[in-house]
Design an enzyme around this catalytic site. Sequence first.
Site, mmCIF file in Angstrom:
data_model
loop_
_atom_site.group_PDB
_atom_site.id
_atom_site.type_symbol
_atom_site.label_atom_id
_atom_site.label_comp_id
_atom_site.label_asym_id
_atom_site.label_seq_id
_atom_site.Cartn_x
_atom_site.Cartn_y
_atom_site.Cartn_z
ATOM 1 N N ARG A 69 58.670 53.655 27.936
ATOM 2 C CA ARG A 69 58.249 53.581 26.531
ATOM 3 C C ARG A 69 56.865 54.187 26.439
ATOM 4 N NH1 ARG A 69 57.997 48.816 22.024
ATOM 5 N NH2 ARG A 69 60.200 49.386 22.016
ATOM 6 N N GLN A 124 67.670 51.401 20.622
ATOM 7 C CA GLN A 124 67.759 50.669 19.346
ATOM 8 C C GLN A 124 69.011 51.107 18.582
ATOM 9 O OE1 GLN A 124 65.261 48.362 17.891
ATOM 10 N NE2 GLN A 124 67.007 47.972 16.564
ATOM 11 N N CYS A 142 64.439 47.273 12.756
ATOM 12 C CA CYS A 142 64.344 47.219 14.221
ATOM 13 C C CYS A 142 63.433 46.089 14.685
ATOM 14 C CB CYS A 142 63.864 48.557 14.764
ATOM 15 S SG CYS A 142 62.315 49.113 14.034
ATOM 16 N N ARG A 146 70.093 44.160 21.157
ATOM 17 C CA ARG A 146 69.301 45.049 22.021
ATOM 18 C C ARG A 146 69.636 44.778 23.496
ATOM 19 N NH1 ARG A 146 64.694 47.151 20.635
ATOM 20 N NH2 ARG A 146 65.275 48.597 22.295
HETATM 21 N N1 NVA Z 1 58.341 52.838 14.356
HETATM 22 C C1 NVA Z 1 57.982 51.677 15.151
HETATM 23 C C2 NVA Z 1 59.186 51.133 15.840
HETATM 24 C C3 NVA Z 1 58.932 49.881 16.639
HETATM 25 C C4 NVA Z 1 60.158 49.360 17.315
HETATM 26 C C5 NVA Z 1 56.903 52.057 16.136
HETATM 27 O O1 NVA Z 1 57.019 53.118 16.762
HETATM 28 O O2 NVA Z 1 55.925 51.322 16.264
HETATM 29 N N1 CP Z 2 62.623 47.027 18.081
HETATM 30 C C1 CP Z 2 61.812 47.137 19.155
HETATM 31 O O1 CP Z 2 61.825 48.118 19.888
HETATM 32 O O2 CP Z 2 60.997 46.066 19.335
HETATM 33 P P1 CP Z 2 59.842 45.928 20.440
HETATM 34 O O3 CP Z 2 58.730 46.884 20.028
HETATM 35 O O4 CP Z 2 59.419 44.505 20.386
HETATM 36 O O5 CP Z 2 60.398 46.320 21.769
#
Ligand code: NVA
Ligand code: CP
Length: 340
Positions: free
Chosen positions: A106, A136, A270, A315
């Site tokens: 990530r 997701q 999400c 998830r």
């Molecule tokens: N668009 C958000 C999604 C989080 C799951 C972000 O990138 O922070």
């Molecule tokens: N939806 C999602 O990716 O949540 P987190 O940022 O908590 O992993």
Amino acid sequence: MDLKGRDFLKLLDFTREEITYLVDLAAELKDKKKKGIPMDTLRGKNVALIFEKTSTRTRCAFEVAAHDLGMGTTYLDPSGSQIGKKESIADTARVLSGMYEGIEYRGFGQDIVEELAKYSSVPVWNGLTNEFHPTQMLADLLTIREHFGYLKGIRLTYMGDARYNMGNSLMVTCARMGMHFTACTSRKYFPAEDLVRQCREIAAASGGSITLTEDVAAGTKGADVVYTDVWVSMGEPEEVWEERIRELAPYQVNRSVMENAGPQAVFMHCLPAFHDLNTGIGAEMGARFGIREMEVTDEVFESGQSLVFQEAENRMHTIKAVMAATLQETKGTGLDRNEI
Ligand code: NVA
Ligand code: CP
């Protein structure tokens, strides 16, 4: 269907059949988990979980899913490794490939996870980049299918910042799966033209469609799924909050949007979501701009139309499916589609 050895970086890399297989596998793994049937077919293996941005769902999903499959995990937090600062992505990929059977990443640009995959000799899974959030998507498809019973023909309207990871990914997913995607937001927040063009081509073949509109009434009318996400994403500068709140407030998901969509409509997000003042940022924005909620009202979030917690649970089941399918031949493990 054999996905062993494949990376999972974005849904554009997968066919509709492959995506359907992963959703089917997730449904099967969910059913087995609910029945208490162990599926620890990956005993003795280990996965590395790299998080350059924070997480609740994705991290927990990978850790629990790996544990259920019999695997060990190592969590590398945003500050606790050499990645980027003292060691390149290419070197990190080769080091971790020698110790782990799979790597979750990530972080920021999609190019980084693609680079990691290029130099890694084990599967790499994208746990969110600025551009895409593919794990997701599988959870969202499973959730939509559990609720409606099918995917093809579903009308999904996304409100808010449609040019970031969630808007992009949902547009790609709908195009692939023969669903109708509408980005309902200010023109400035429409997805990039190149990606829209690519998705329109995919949708033409799948029976789906892509619509971009600034008109809330037209864009949400008859939607089966009304979807939104935070207005400011991780990694974006603090200064953009004021502008986002001003420009995206007309695209808040509230009772009138859900009523306009119709009684069949469900709400999805999400998460995490700013639907009240019970978060640090929510309270700060509340005090600065005199608002109680942002992208979704508390009323909609807490309503019977909201699928957000089912979506969050999914998830874990879908991430388990991605790891199970890419780390082993599914044939003979009880996980092959023909055996389900
Ligand atoms: N668009 C958000 C999604 C989080 C799951 C972000 O990138 O922070
Ligand atoms: N939806 C999602 O990716 O949540 P987190 O940022 O908590 O992993």
